[in-house]
Design a protein around this motif. Sequence first.
Motif, PDB file in Angstrom:
ATOM      1  N   MET A  64      -2.151  11.925   5.558  1.00  0.00           N
ATOM      2  CA  MET A  64      -1.896  10.468   4.952  1.00  0.00           C
ATOM      3  C   MET A  64      -0.635   9.937   6.238  1.00  0.00           C
ATOM      4  O   MET A  64       0.527  10.506   7.429  1.00  0.00           O
ATOM      5  N   THR A  65      -1.078   8.427   7.159  1.00  0.00           N
ATOM      6  CA  THR A  65      -0.332   8.095   8.023  1.00  0.00           C
ATOM      7  C   THR A  65      -0.024   7.496   7.265  1.00  0.00           C
ATOM      8  O   THR A  65       1.129   6.546   6.214  1.00  0.00           O
ATOM      9  N   VAL A  66       1.614   6.664   8.317  1.00  0.00           N
ATOM     10  CA  VAL A  66       2.604   5.484   8.434  1.00  0.00           C
ATOM     11  C   VAL A  66       1.789   4.560   7.710  1.00  0.00           C
ATOM     12  O   VAL A  66       2.627   4.263   6.906  1.00  0.00           O
ATOM     13  N   ALA A  67       1.174   4.235   8.660  1.00  0.00           N
ATOM     14  CA  ALA A  67      -0.113   3.153   8.343  1.00  0.00           C
ATOM     15  C   ALA A  67      -0.102   2.734   6.802  1.00  0.00           C
ATOM     16  O   ALA A  67      -0.129   1.979   6.614  1.00  0.00           O
ATOM     17  N   TYR A  68      -0.569   4.111   6.095  1.00  0.00           N
ATOM     18  CA  TYR A  68      -1.511   3.786   5.341  1.00  0.00           C
ATOM     19  C   TYR A  68       0.183   3.419   4.412  1.00  0.00           C
ATOM     20  O   TYR A  68      -0.948   3.054   3.511  1.00  0.00           O
ATOM     21  N   VAL A  69       0.989   4.643   4.676  1.00  0.00           N
ATOM     22  CA  VAL A  69       1.715   4.144   3.603  1.00  0.00           C
ATOM     23  C   VAL A  69       2.537   2.717   3.479  1.00  0.00           C
ATOM     24  O   VAL A  69       2.595   2.104   2.336  1.00  0.00           O
ATOM     25  N   VAL A  70       2.923   2.077   4.370  1.00  0.00           N
ATOM     26  CA  VAL A  70       3.109   0.950   4.779  1.00  0.00           C
ATOM     27  C   VAL A  70       2.195  -0.284   4.273  1.00  0.00           C
ATOM     28  O   VAL A  70       2.981  -1.104   3.295  1.00  0.00           O
ATOM     29  N   VAL A  71       1.213   0.233   4.419  1.00  0.00           N
ATOM     30  CA  VAL A  71      -0.072  -1.130   4.043  1.00  0.00           C
ATOM     31  C   VAL A  71      -0.436  -1.363   2.096  1.00  0.00           C
ATOM     32  O   VAL A  71       0.085  -1.806   2.068  1.00  0.00           O
ATOM     33  N   ILE A  72      -0.111  -0.014   2.091  1.00  0.00           N
ATOM     34  CA  ILE A  72      -0.649   0.393   0.622  1.00  0.00           C
ATOM     35  C   ILE A  72       0.046  -0.161  -0.040  1.00  0.00           C
ATOM     36  O   ILE A  72       0.582  -0.896  -1.329  1.00  0.00           O
ATOM     37  N   GLY A  73       1.763  -0.186   0.203  1.00  0.00           N
ATOM     38  CA  GLY A  73       3.145  -0.756  -0.326  1.00  0.00           C
ATOM     39  C   GLY A  73       3.556  -1.772  -0.673  1.00  0.00           C
ATOM     40  O   GLY A  73       3.362  -2.205  -1.037  1.00  0.00           O
ATOM     41  N   VAL A  74       3.115  -2.439   0.807  1.00  0.00           N
ATOM     42  CA  VAL A  74       2.933  -3.748   0.893  1.00  0.00           C
ATOM     43  C   VAL A  74       2.259  -4.612  -0.622  1.00  0.00           C
ATOM     44  O   VAL A  74       2.638  -5.291  -1.096  1.00  0.00           O
ATOM     45  N   THR A  75       1.219  -3.833   0.096  1.00  0.00           N
ATOM     46  CA  THR A  75       0.138  -4.437  -1.180  1.00  0.00           C
ATOM     47  C   THR A  75       0.222  -4.521  -2.623  1.00  0.00           C
ATOM     48  O   THR A  75      -0.072  -5.029  -3.009  1.00  0.00           O
ATOM     49  N   VAL A  76       0.772  -2.915  -2.772  1.00  0.00           N
ATOM     50  CA  VAL A  76       1.131  -2.765  -4.331  1.00  0.00           C
ATOM     51  C   VAL A  76       2.370  -3.147  -4.234  1.00  0.00           C
ATOM     52  O   VAL A  76       2.120  -4.282  -5.788  1.00  0.00           O
ATOM     53  N   VAL A  77       3.121  -3.997  -4.141  1.00  0.00           N
ATOM     54  CA  VAL A  77       4.879  -4.582  -4.685  1.00  0.00           C
ATOM     55  C   VAL A  77       4.475  -6.273  -4.736  1.00  0.00           C
ATOM     56  O   VAL A  77       4.201  -6.922  -5.041  1.00  0.00           O
ATOM     57  N   ALA A  78       3.347  -6.596  -3.249  1.00  0.00           N
ATOM     58  CA  ALA A  78       2.442  -8.110  -3.505  1.00  0.00           C
ATOM     59  C   ALA A  78       1.993  -8.270  -4.944  1.00  0.00           C
ATOM     60  O   ALA A  78       2.113  -9.593  -5.257  1.00  0.00           O
ATOM     61  N   ASN A  79       1.527  -7.483  -5.365  1.00  0.00           N
ATOM     62  CA  ASN A  79       0.015  -7.475  -6.201  1.00  0.00           C
ATOM     63  C   ASN A  79       0.693  -7.904  -7.387  1.00  0.00           C
ATOM     64  O   ASN A  79       0.359  -7.841  -8.387  1.00  0.00           O
ATOM     65  N   LEU A  80       1.777  -6.672  -7.650  1.00  0.00           N
ATOM     66  CA  LEU A  80       2.752  -6.631  -8.799  1.00  0.00           C
ATOM     67  C   LEU A  80       3.472  -7.450  -8.877  1.00  0.00           C
ATOM     68  O   LEU A  80       4.108  -8.129  -9.725  1.00  0.00           O
ATOM     69  N   VAL A  81       4.337  -8.114  -7.791  1.00  0.00           N
ATOM     70  CA  VAL A  81       4.836  -9.959  -8.620  1.00  0.00           C
ATOM     71  C   VAL A  81       3.926 -10.427  -8.686  1.00  0.00           C
ATOM     72  O   VAL A  81       4.431 -10.940  -9.457  1.00  0.00           O
ATOM     73  N   ALA A  82       2.694 -11.064  -7.906  1.00  0.00           N
ATOM     74  CA  ALA A  82       2.093 -11.532  -8.279  1.00  0.00           C
ATOM     75  C   ALA A  82       1.507 -11.397  -9.884  1.00  0.00           C
ATOM     76  O   ALA A  82       1.630 -12.401 -10.725  1.00  0.00           O
ATOM     77  N   ALA A  83       1.191  -9.988 -10.632  1.00  0.00           N
ATOM     78  CA  ALA A  83       1.007 -10.308 -11.566  1.00  0.00           C
ATOM     79  C   ALA A  83       2.307 -10.601 -12.890  1.00  0.00           C
ATOM     80  O   ALA A  83       1.560 -11.057 -13.130  1.00  0.00           O
TER      81      ALA A  83
END
Length: 112
Positions: A1-20
């Motif tokens: 698991m790379t740093v890029a993976y964690v950051v991209v997934i983390g940002v996408t998760v937060v953005a979608n949870l806020v939108a939801a």
Amino acid sequence: MTVAYVVVIGVTVVANLVAAAVDFGRSKWVLKNMAGYGLPASWIVPLGLVKAAGAVGLLAGFVVPVVGVAAAVGLVLYFVGAVAVVVRARVWRDVGYPTAFLALAVASLVVA
């Protein structure tokens, strides 16, 4: 698991949870936009559930990678549809919002 993976997934998760959360709160500006796109207000909660499910699926992908890939694919399809709805409605000033979320979903799929 790379740093890029964690950051991209983390940002996408937060953005979608806020939108939801905004959808679940039945925000007036979201309802107004939906009406402008020709979507019924009754769809706001189901659309929020899709975003939340995608975010949870991305998180689950940390444990079960295939679930994360499936969630990313689902979010890509969802936001392709969202961009299409805005384009169909010819509300060009609003196309950036779903396009940004589409970019996050595509990035999540790429890193997954």
